[in-house]
Design a protein around this motif. Structure first.
Motif, mmCIF file in Angstrom:
data_model
loop_
_atom_site.group_PDB
_atom_site.id
_atom_site.type_symbol
_atom_site.label_atom_id
_atom_site.label_comp_id
_atom_site.label_asym_id
_atom_site.label_seq_id
_atom_site.Cartn_x
_atom_site.Cartn_y
_atom_site.Cartn_z
ATOM 1 N N GLY A 102 0.797 -1.213 0.000
ATOM 2 C CA GLY A 102 0.000 0.000 0.000
ATOM 3 C C GLY A 102 0.831 1.265 0.000
ATOM 4 N N GLU A 103 2.092 1.166 0.410
ATOM 5 C CA GLU A 103 2.976 2.321 0.449
ATOM 6 C C GLU A 103 3.820 2.462 -0.815
ATOM 7 O OE1 GLU A 103 3.272 4.755 2.848
ATOM 8 O OE2 GLU A 103 1.418 3.845 3.555
ATOM 9 N N MET A 104 3.657 1.545 -1.746
ATOM 10 C CA MET A 104 4.490 1.576 -2.950
ATOM 11 C C MET A 104 4.178 2.787 -3.806
ATOM 12 S SD MET A 104 4.532 -2.409 -4.110
ATOM 13 C CE MET A 104 5.707 -2.137 -5.429
ATOM 14 N N SER A 105 5.224 3.319 -4.423
ATOM 15 C CA SER A 105 5.065 4.415 -5.373
ATOM 16 C C SER A 105 5.117 3.840 -6.780
ATOM 17 C CB SER A 105 6.191 5.435 -5.192
ATOM 18 O OG SER A 105 6.172 6.369 -6.244
ATOM 19 N N PHE A 106 4.189 4.263 -7.638
ATOM 20 C CA PHE A 106 4.163 3.752 -9.000
ATOM 21 C C PHE A 106 4.302 4.873 -10.018
ATOM 22 C CE2 PHE A 106 2.534 -0.097 -7.054
ATOM 23 C CZ PHE A 106 3.187 -1.060 -7.799
ATOM 24 N N ASP A 107 5.315 5.729 -9.804
ATOM 25 C CA ASP A 107 5.628 6.747 -10.811
ATOM 26 C C ASP A 107 5.960 6.070 -12.150
ATOM 27 O OD1 ASP A 107 5.319 9.011 -9.184
ATOM 28 O OD2 ASP A 107 7.294 8.704 -8.315
ATOM 29 N N ASP A 108 6.546 4.879 -12.039
ATOM 30 C CA ASP A 108 6.929 4.144 -13.248
ATOM 31 C C ASP A 108 6.002 2.951 -13.474
ATOM 32 O OD1 ASP A 108 9.804 2.436 -11.729
ATOM 33 O OD2 ASP A 108 7.795 2.884 -10.978
ATOM 34 N N ALA A 109 4.698 3.148 -13.193
ATOM 35 C CA ALA A 109 3.732 2.049 -13.284
ATOM 36 C C ALA A 109 3.716 1.401 -14.652
ATOM 37 C CB ALA A 109 2.339 2.557 -12.921
ATOM 38 N N ARG A 110 3.681 2.209 -15.702
ATOM 39 C CA ARG A 110 3.585 1.644 -17.047
ATOM 40 C C ARG A 110 4.832 0.834 -17.396
ATOM 41 N NH1 ARG A 110 -0.373 2.785 -20.340
ATOM 42 N NH2 ARG A 110 -0.920 4.677 -19.209
ATOM 43 N N LYS A 111 5.981 1.307 -16.929
ATOM 44 C CA LYS A 111 7.232 0.580 -17.178
ATOM 45 C C LYS A 111 7.181 -0.795 -16.515
ATOM 46 C CE LYS A 111 12.212 0.803 -16.276
ATOM 47 N NZ LYS A 111 13.306 1.609 -15.676
ATOM 48 N N ILE A 112 6.683 -0.841 -15.283
ATOM 49 C CA ILE A 112 6.584 -2.119 -14.567
ATOM 50 C C ILE A 112 5.597 -3.038 -15.270
ATOM 51 C CG2 ILE A 112 5.900 -3.221 -12.404
ATOM 52 C CD1 ILE A 112 6.899 -0.731 -10.958
ATOM 53 N N LEU A 113 4.460 -2.483 -15.676
ATOM 54 C CA LEU A 113 3.454 -3.299 -16.364
ATOM 55 C C LEU A 113 4.035 -3.944 -17.611
ATOM 56 C CD1 LEU A 113 0.463 -4.224 -16.587
ATOM 57 C CD2 LEU A 113 0.084 -2.224 -18.043
ATOM 58 N N ASN A 114 4.856 -3.193 -18.326
ATOM 59 C CA ASN A 114 5.437 -3.690 -19.577
ATOM 60 C C ASN A 114 6.775 -4.387 -19.361
ATOM 61 O OD1 ASN A 114 3.325 -2.735 -21.268
ATOM 62 N ND2 ASN A 114 4.155 -0.662 -21.108
ATOM 63 N N GLY A 115 7.124 -4.620 -18.098
ATOM 64 C CA GLY A 115 8.388 -5.287 -17.798
ATOM 65 C C GLY A 115 8.268 -6.795 -17.898
ATOM 66 N N ASN A 116 9.230 -7.491 -17.293
ATOM 67 C CA ASN A 116 9.224 -8.954 -17.367
ATOM 68 C C ASN A 116 8.120 -9.532 -16.492
ATOM 69 O OD1 ASN A 116 10.185 -9.288 -14.649
ATOM 70 N ND2 ASN A 116 12.267 -8.868 -15.355
ATOM 71 N N ASP A 117 8.012 -10.845 -16.477
ATOM 72 C CA ASP A 117 6.875 -11.505 -15.828
ATOM 73 C C ASP A 117 6.860 -11.364 -14.311
ATOM 74 O OD1 ASP A 117 5.798 -12.302 -18.211
ATOM 75 O OD2 ASP A 117 6.660 -14.311 -18.175
ATOM 76 N N THR A 118 7.974 -10.916 -13.717
ATOM 77 C CA THR A 118 8.004 -10.703 -12.265
ATOM 78 C C THR A 118 8.448 -9.278 -11.939
ATOM 79 O OG1 THR A 118 10.281 -11.543 -12.089
ATOM 80 C CG2 THR A 118 8.490 -13.143 -11.798
ATOM 81 N N ALA A 119 8.208 -8.345 -12.844
ATOM 82 C CA ALA A 119 8.716 -6.974 -12.685
ATOM 83 C C ALA A 119 8.172 -6.295 -11.434
ATOM 84 C CB ALA A 119 8.381 -6.143 -13.921
ATOM 85 N N ALA A 120 6.884 -6.452 -11.143
ATOM 86 C CA ALA A 120 6.305 -5.809 -9.961
ATOM 87 C C ALA A 120 6.876 -6.415 -8.683
ATOM 88 C CB ALA A 120 4.783 -5.943 -9.979
ATOM 89 N N THR A 121 7.001 -7.731 -8.654
ATOM 90 C CA THR A 121 7.571 -8.406 -7.483
ATOM 91 C C THR A 121 9.023 -7.979 -7.280
ATOM 92 O OG1 THR A 121 6.150 -10.327 -7.860
ATOM 93 C CG2 THR A 121 8.042 -10.638 -6.419
ATOM 94 N N ASP A 122 9.793 -7.916 -8.365
ATOM 95 C CA ASP A 122 11.201 -7.522 -8.267
ATOM 96 C C ASP A 122 11.332 -6.089 -7.762
ATOM 97 O OD1 ASP A 122 11.843 -10.011 -9.265
ATOM 98 O OD2 ASP A 122 12.141 -9.322 -11.321
ATOM 99 N N TYR A 123 10.452 -5.208 -8.258
ATOM 100 C CA TYR A 123 10.459 -3.813 -7.819
ATOM 101 C C TYR A 123 10.117 -3.744 -6.327
ATOM 102 C CZ TYR A 123 8.944 1.063 -7.368
ATOM 103 O OH TYR A 123 8.792 2.360 -6.971
ATOM 104 N N PHE A 124 9.071 -4.447 -5.942
ATOM 105 C CA PHE A 124 8.634 -4.491 -4.556
ATOM 106 C C PHE A 124 9.753 -5.014 -3.660
ATOM 107 C CE2 PHE A 124 5.714 -6.951 -1.480
ATOM 108 C CZ PHE A 124 5.657 -5.888 -0.599
ATOM 109 N N LYS A 125 10.399 -6.078 -4.095
ATOM 110 C CA LYS A 125 11.480 -6.677 -3.307
ATOM 111 C C LYS A 125 12.639 -5.710 -3.125
ATOM 112 C CE LYS A 125 14.520 -10.721 -3.101
ATOM 113 N NZ LYS A 125 14.910 -11.998 -3.741
ATOM 114 N N SER A 126 13.022 -5.036 -4.196
ATOM 115 C CA SER A 126 14.169 -4.128 -4.126
ATOM 116 C C SER A 126 13.897 -2.945 -3.196
ATOM 117 C CB SER A 126 14.531 -3.617 -5.525
ATOM 118 O OG SER A 126 13.531 -2.735 -6.019
#
Length: 216
Positions: A102-126
């Protein structure tokens, strides 16, 4: 509530970045829910070779000499204990994970959506791994004490000190299991994200269908 998202115009898929961000958050929540169900049961870690918690590398030097003098069963019991602790502690992680999502920032939401199959998880993890581990550690330690893993560890170290030419061991087994449990959940969340991205049947809500169905 999403942070860092303005009223951006629809483009590309025709979805706003705010909706994409909400969709990615929901995907992570669904993935976390499924990951907790899968890993928070008996053998959820132990029988999953991708996330099974093994003897720490820093302790592998004591494993061989202890097995040579007959303590193999105790080592095996310790490994099972670490996995059992992770399995029992995982349900405590759900609320922590959801709050962080809930605290995640998605300034780069479209980039994550168009990323690899685990892009959101990888972003969240980092962005959240250390914070989550800090919050998760007390629950892990409590379960480790309940399951008896800390006792098993102290017993093994005590036996190792009786082995000739042994060296001093300094290791935080609670931190190790916390890190491995967190990594294991992230791994399974990533698998769940991949399902949502690639399998329409895994899109359990209208928002997921709209966001991930729009991605060509």
């Amino acid at each position: 509530m999403l942070k860092g998202l303005g009223n951006l115009s629809n483009s590309g898929s025709g979805l706003s970045d705010a909706k994409i961000g909400s969709g990615l958050q929901e995907a992570l929540k669904v993935g976390t829910e499924n990951a907790v169900v899968q890993t928070g049961t008996t053998d959820g870690f132990l029988m999953n070779q991708a996330i099974k918690i093994l003897m720490p590398k820093s302790l592998q030097t004591i494993e061989k000499p202890l097995r040579m003098v007959g303590y193999g069963p105790q080592i095996d019991e310790f490994i099972v204990g670490m996995n059992r602790a992770a399995e029992k502690a995982v349900p405590f992680a759900k609320d922590i994970f959801w709050a962080a999502i809930g605290e995640m920032s998605f300034d780069d939401a479209r980039k994550i959506l168009n990323g690899n199959d685990t892009a959101a998880t990888d972003y969240f993890k980092s962005k959240t791994s250390k914070k989550l581990q800090t919050a998760f550690l007390p629950s892990v330690k409590e379960v480790m004490d309940q399951v008896g893993v800390n006792r098993q560890y102290n017993d093994l170290v005590g036996k190792y000190k009786d082995v000739p030419f042994s060296k001093n061991i300094a290791f935080d087994v609670n931190q190790y299991v916390t890190e491995k449990a967190t990594d294991g959940i992230f791994f399974v969340v990533g698998q769940e994200e991949k399902k949502i991205r690639t399998n329409p049947a895994a899109r359990a809500t209208d928002l997921l269908k709209e966001v991930f169905g729009s991605k060509k």
